[in-house]
Design an enzyme around this catalytic site. Structure first.
Site, PDB file in Angstrom:
ATOM      1  N   ASP A 203      -9.376  -1.031  -5.362  1.00  0.00           N
ATOM      2  CA  ASP A 203     -10.239  -2.353  -5.693  1.00  0.00           C
ATOM      3  C   ASP A 203     -11.352  -2.057  -6.727  1.00  0.00           C
ATOM      4  O   ASP A 203     -12.161  -1.108  -6.381  1.00  0.00           O
ATOM      5  CB  ASP A 203     -10.934  -2.835  -4.169  1.00  0.00           C
ATOM      6  CG  ASP A 203     -11.346  -4.374  -4.618  1.00  0.00           C
ATOM      7  OD1 ASP A 203     -10.628  -5.224  -4.932  1.00  0.00           O
ATOM      8  OD2 ASP A 203     -12.603  -4.471  -4.330  1.00  0.00           O
ATOM      9  N   GLU A 257      -3.571  16.518  -3.349  1.00  0.00           N
ATOM     10  CA  GLU A 257      -3.455  17.408  -2.104  1.00  0.00           C
ATOM     11  C   GLU A 257      -2.001  17.230  -1.387  1.00  0.00           C
ATOM     12  O   GLU A 257      -1.797  17.585  -0.309  1.00  0.00           O
ATOM     13  CB  GLU A 257      -4.383  17.270  -0.993  1.00  0.00           C
ATOM     14  CG  GLU A 257      -6.100  17.828  -1.472  1.00  0.00           C
ATOM     15  CD  GLU A 257      -7.009  17.056  -0.573  1.00  0.00           C
ATOM     16  OE1 GLU A 257      -6.970  16.907   0.447  1.00  0.00           O
ATOM     17  OE2 GLU A 257      -8.367  17.169  -0.987  1.00  0.00           O
TER      18      GLU A 257
HETATM   19  C1  NOJ Z   1     -10.888  -7.415  -6.061  1.00  0.00           C
HETATM   20  C2  NOJ Z   1     -10.039  -8.286  -5.458  1.00  0.00           C
HETATM   21  O1  NOJ Z   1      -8.921  -8.325  -5.951  1.00  0.00           O
HETATM   22  C3  NOJ Z   1     -10.892  -9.600  -5.188  1.00  0.00           C
HETATM   23  O2  NOJ Z   1      -9.755 -10.581  -4.594  1.00  0.00           O
HETATM   24  C4  NOJ Z   1     -12.013  -9.667  -4.641  1.00  0.00           C
HETATM   25  O3  NOJ Z   1     -12.694 -10.698  -4.322  1.00  0.00           O
HETATM   26  C5  NOJ Z   1     -12.910  -8.624  -5.290  1.00  0.00           C
HETATM   27  N1  NOJ Z   1     -12.115  -7.299  -5.562  1.00  0.00           N
HETATM   28  C6  NOJ Z   1     -14.288  -7.993  -4.277  1.00  0.00           C
HETATM   29  O4  NOJ Z   1     -13.719  -7.134  -3.639  1.00  0.00           O
END
Ligand code: NOJ
Length: 533
Positions: A203, A257
């Site tokens: 993310d 790893e």
């Molecule tokens: C990116 C994610 O795809 C999105 O849905 C989210 O709101 C933000 N990151 C915050 O974590």
């Protein structure tokens, strides 16, 4: 690296959407198997991948537990047993499992943050970003929170300092410069790799490292009233900081790893910068390429983007393209339902790992969300600007039963079901030979069958305005893709002898009409895939 299609789905959606989380959760093992069956049945992709998440304030991106145990800690929260069942069910069906790893922040309910905020001298204080107020008592700098465009710092009365959150105030940012944070978070990756997951979608990976001096961000000269308020500053010092390449290498060394694991980074930058996230083959395997979500839907723009990307990719780097995800309006809404098949043909014939979003294979469109049903904090904070992501997050349409077969009749789903579910659903489309679902499956089958379509080189061709055309080839075969991006019929005198090409698949007809006297006739919004000797 190979080029198996990625398919994004929230597998815990069933628990989340029924509104009856505890009861359903008791059947989680059974449910996840059932979910897997549905997904396998619906997609028939033997290499489907999944993204999982916990769920609360921000659709799951406010993680309270990175490594679950065997007990149910919160209503609706998956246990390790659920995860095991899911991984096993997926692997038994030759599906891979990719988890969503959220390294940049935790929930404010996470035990680490609770400790961190408990006192200034708590050993976990430095696990998050705590700063004294500015001289005027305000936040330490001008960094903004993404969802409301207000300060990205929240004052904590108890300890008299501000903490940083790039998103909601309930999502405090983790400080990866602290070696203990790094060790703990890298162990989260190991925890899941040890349990068999095949990789991670990371993310907003390019937000993890911030400038340690916390300088103010400069104003965005292109911003004006009516735009997303969080864009009024350029996120120069809190996003894509050069030190993010350290982060990339840290996570990569953990993946290395293990055998055959993949790391995919969520990185929204221009291509010249994006490709740097491959490093020297020592950073991310697949920095997500989101350009198909952003480019104007025009052949010239798409061609220029593909050519630029191909030119920039470092030696040995494998490309990828994303057509949809949970943060962007659905492709059938963005390009229009008539172009949705053209878009799918494009995605599945480009050189690179394709990522599609659940429901796009049946042509699901954005669903209008009544005000009283809005869930997404972005829409709640900045209403009416089209920033909210609920329209593309509505339940999967399985069949024509009440609630589209997603959950039992009578249950109020978390977001409304699309009005078209009685016709746009998996079961109905399975029975229709010319449906979007069957078309998508045919494309995937062809991609599997012909290595040239999967791994072969790509060469864009000059074609009349309105048409995007390219060749995919390797020593085993050659294919021509011709896509009509317009709602008008088009014709094109092929730059190759007529007898050399043979239509294989059309967006429109089971038996593609194709060619006469070397002239290819395309119907409005038609895409054609041709074999080419
Ligand atoms: C990116 C994610 O795809 C999105 O849905 C989210 O709101 C933000 N990151 C915050 O974590």
């Amino acid at each position: 690296m190979n080029s198996l299609p990625f398919y994004i789905v929230d597998v815990f959606a069933e628990e989340k959407y029924t509104g009856n989380q505890l009861a359903v959760f008791r059947h989680a093992q059974e449910l996840s198997d059932e979910t897997m069956q549905k997904i396998a049945r619906e997609t028939n992709f033997s290499e489907t991948t999944f993204i999982l998440s916990d769920a609360k304030r921000d659709g799951g991106y406010d993680v309270r537990i990175f490594t679950p145990g065997t007990e149910v800690p919160f209503a609706g929260h998956p246990t390790l047993g659920t995860a095991h069942a899911l991984i096993e069910a997926a692997h038994n069906r030759d599906l891979k499992v990719i988890l969503d790893f959220v390294p940049g922040h935790t929930s404010d309910q996470h035990p680490w943050f609770r400790e961190s905020r408990s006192s200034r001298d708590n050993p976990r204080r430095d696990w998050y970003f705590w700063q004294d107020p500015a001289v005027d008592g305000g936040p330490p700098n001008n960094w903004l929170s993404r969802f409301d465009g207000k300060s990205g710092w929240t004052f904590d009365e108890h300890t008299g300092q501000y903490y940083l959150h790039s998103f909601l105030k309930e999502q405090p940012d983790l400080n990866w410069r602290n070696p203990d944070v790094r060790a703990a978070m890298l162990d989260v990756l190991r925890f899941w790799f040890d349990r068999g997951v095949d990789g991670f979608r990371i993310d907003v990976s390019y937000r993890v490292m911030k400038d340690p001096q916390f300088p103010d961000n400069p104003p965005n000269p292109d911003w004006h009233e009516g735009m997303d308020p969080s864009l009024r500053l350029l996120e120069k010092h809190n996003k894509n900081h050069p030190d993010v390449h350290h982060f990339n290498r840290w996570v990569r060394s953990v993946a290395d790893e293990y055998d055959r694991r993949v790391l995919i980074g969520e990185i929204n930058v221009a291509l010249p910068n994006l490709v740097q996230h491959y490093g020297q083959g020592d950073e991310l395997h697949l920095p997500f390429n989101f350009r198909l979500l952003r480019e104007p839907w025009e052949p010239a723009a798409i061609r220029a983007m593909v050519e630029q990307y191909e030119r920039l990719l470092p030696a040995g780097a494998w490309p990828n393209y994303v057509l949809g995800n949970h943060d962007i309006h659905r492709v059938a809404t963005r390009v229009g339902p008539d172009q949705a098949r053209v878009a799918m043909m494009l995605l599945l014939t480009l050189r690179g790992t394709p990522t599609m979003y659940y429901g796009d294979e049946i042509g699901m469109e954005d669903v209008p969300i009544p005000l009283d049903r809005v869930q997404d904090p972005w829409e709640l904070f900045v209403p009416g600007m089209g920033l909210g992501r609920d329209p593309e997050r509505t339940p999967m349409q399985w069949d024509d039963a009440p609630n589209a077969g997603f959950c039992p009749a009578g249950v109020t789903t978390w977001l409304p079901i699309a009005a078209d579910y009685e016709t746009v659903n998996v079961v109905t489309q399975q029975m229709q030979e010319d449906s979007m679902l069957r078309f998508t499956r045919r494309l995937i089958a062809l991609r599997r069958e012909h290595p040239a379509l999967n791994m072969g080189a790509i060469k864009m061709l000059d074609a009349p305005e309105g048409i995007l055309a390219y060749v995919r080839e390797d020593e085993t075969g050659r294919f021509l893709v011709v896509l009509n991006f317009t709602g008008e019929p088009q014709s094109w005198t092929l730059p190759v002898p007529e007898q050399a090409v043979q239509p294989l698949l059309s967006t429109h007809a089971l038996t593609p009409a194709g060619l006469e006297a070397g002239v290819l006739a395309l119907q409005p919004d038609e895409g054609l895939l041709l074999a080419y000797n």
